[in-house]
Design an enzyme around this catalytic site. Sequence first.
Site, mmCIF file in Angstrom:
data_model
loop_
_atom_site.group_PDB
_atom_site.id
_atom_site.type_symbol
_atom_site.label_atom_id
_atom_site.label_comp_id
_atom_site.label_asym_id
_atom_site.label_seq_id
_atom_site.Cartn_x
_atom_site.Cartn_y
_atom_site.Cartn_z
ATOM 1 N N GLY A 48 36.554 19.301 47.971
ATOM 2 C CA GLY A 48 37.465 19.918 48.929
ATOM 3 C C GLY A 48 37.845 21.356 48.639
ATOM 4 N N GLU A 103 43.236 23.004 44.394
ATOM 5 C CA GLU A 103 43.055 21.756 45.145
ATOM 6 C C GLU A 103 43.220 22.031 46.633
ATOM 7 O OE1 GLU A 103 41.983 18.933 45.669
ATOM 8 O OE2 GLU A 103 43.280 17.349 44.867
ATOM 9 N N ASP A 104 42.541 21.246 47.456
ATOM 10 C CA ASP A 104 42.657 21.462 48.898
ATOM 11 C C ASP A 104 43.991 20.950 49.439
ATOM 12 O OD1 ASP A 104 41.965 18.794 48.512
ATOM 13 O OD2 ASP A 104 40.284 18.791 49.918
ATOM 14 N N ASP A 107 48.617 15.250 48.392
ATOM 15 C CA ASP A 107 49.047 14.230 49.349
ATOM 16 C C ASP A 107 49.917 13.195 48.608
ATOM 17 O OD1 ASP A 107 49.051 12.807 51.786
ATOM 18 O OD2 ASP A 107 47.211 11.745 51.318
ATOM 19 N N LYS A 135 51.464 17.947 51.485
ATOM 20 C CA LYS A 135 52.004 16.935 52.423
ATOM 21 C C LYS A 135 53.072 16.148 51.680
ATOM 22 C CE LYS A 135 48.375 15.043 55.214
ATOM 23 N NZ LYS A 135 47.408 13.906 55.369
ATOM 24 N N PHE A 156 46.245 13.557 59.599
ATOM 25 C CA PHE A 156 44.996 13.719 58.874
ATOM 26 C C PHE A 156 44.298 14.996 59.323
ATOM 27 C CE2 PHE A 156 40.729 12.974 57.342
ATOM 28 C CZ PHE A 156 41.017 12.546 56.060
ATOM 29 N N VAL A 157 44.123 15.916 58.393
ATOM 30 C CA VAL A 157 43.588 17.235 58.734
ATOM 31 C C VAL A 157 42.205 17.437 58.141
ATOM 32 C CG1 VAL A 157 45.888 18.235 58.973
ATOM 33 C CG2 VAL A 157 44.739 18.350 56.770
ATOM 34 N N ASP A 163 37.605 17.234 54.415
ATOM 35 C CA ASP A 163 36.640 16.423 55.153
ATOM 36 C C ASP A 163 37.230 15.149 55.727
ATOM 37 O OD1 ASP A 163 36.992 15.115 52.542
ATOM 38 O OD2 ASP A 163 35.348 13.824 53.177
ATOM 39 N N ARG A 169 33.898 19.845 56.760
ATOM 40 C CA ARG A 169 34.310 20.768 55.705
ATOM 41 C C ARG A 169 34.014 22.219 56.082
ATOM 42 N NH1 ARG A 169 35.565 17.782 51.029
ATOM 43 N NH2 ARG A 169 34.266 15.976 50.582
#
Length: 184
Positions: A48, A103-104, A107, A135, A156-157, A163, A169
């Site tokens: 990610g 990090e992407d 969560d 998030k 959910f993005v 992805d 992606r």
Amino acid sequence: MAKNNMDQDILKILYTEDEIKERVNEMGRELYERFQGEEPLFVGVLNGCFMFMADLVRATGLKSELEFIGLSSYKDATKSSGVVQITRDMQRDITGRDLIIVEDILDSGNTLAFLSKYLMSKGARSITIATLLDKPSRRQKAITADYAGFIVPDEFVVGYGLDYAQMYRNLPYIGVLKPEVYTK
Ligand code: IMP
Ligand code: MG
């Protein structure tokens, strides 16, 4: 913008390419202020991070090194399993290094809680977390980002590295996926 056949699966765009660029440049400047004169080691969490990492490290302009680690907890679903696996380990010794985790999205916090513990056990001197998205509403572990690009709602993005089942992606923006795409 070039045409693509992914746009039709997107419910709405949260952050455009320009907004992401502006925010990532800001984060780069903040990291420069914090780490100038030091030689931090960026540790990108694959897959990610790849787009964010590329843009962030250029935006910092820091004399630094890069590493990547592959972690997986998702298994092609939209919910975390809570179990984190190393799918590709780092290639070098990190003993005594100041690390910047890239990090992407943060969560549940399971991934970064696991990774922070793992990196400390490998002898890291310090850990700084830079995440593009945060998030906080879904957090299960007591973990906070030192640098977060955007605080996102509980949706959910995908895009800009993120992805769904390994796809989307390469979208240049970040958007919310239409629920029918993952429930069909
Ligand atoms: P955590 O372990 O629950 O904090 O999840 C972190 C990982 O889950 C991220 O590195 C992403 O790969 C993935 N993830 C969490 N939320 C999303 C999302 O909304 N879209 C895509 N991937 C996500
Ligand atoms: Mg990830």
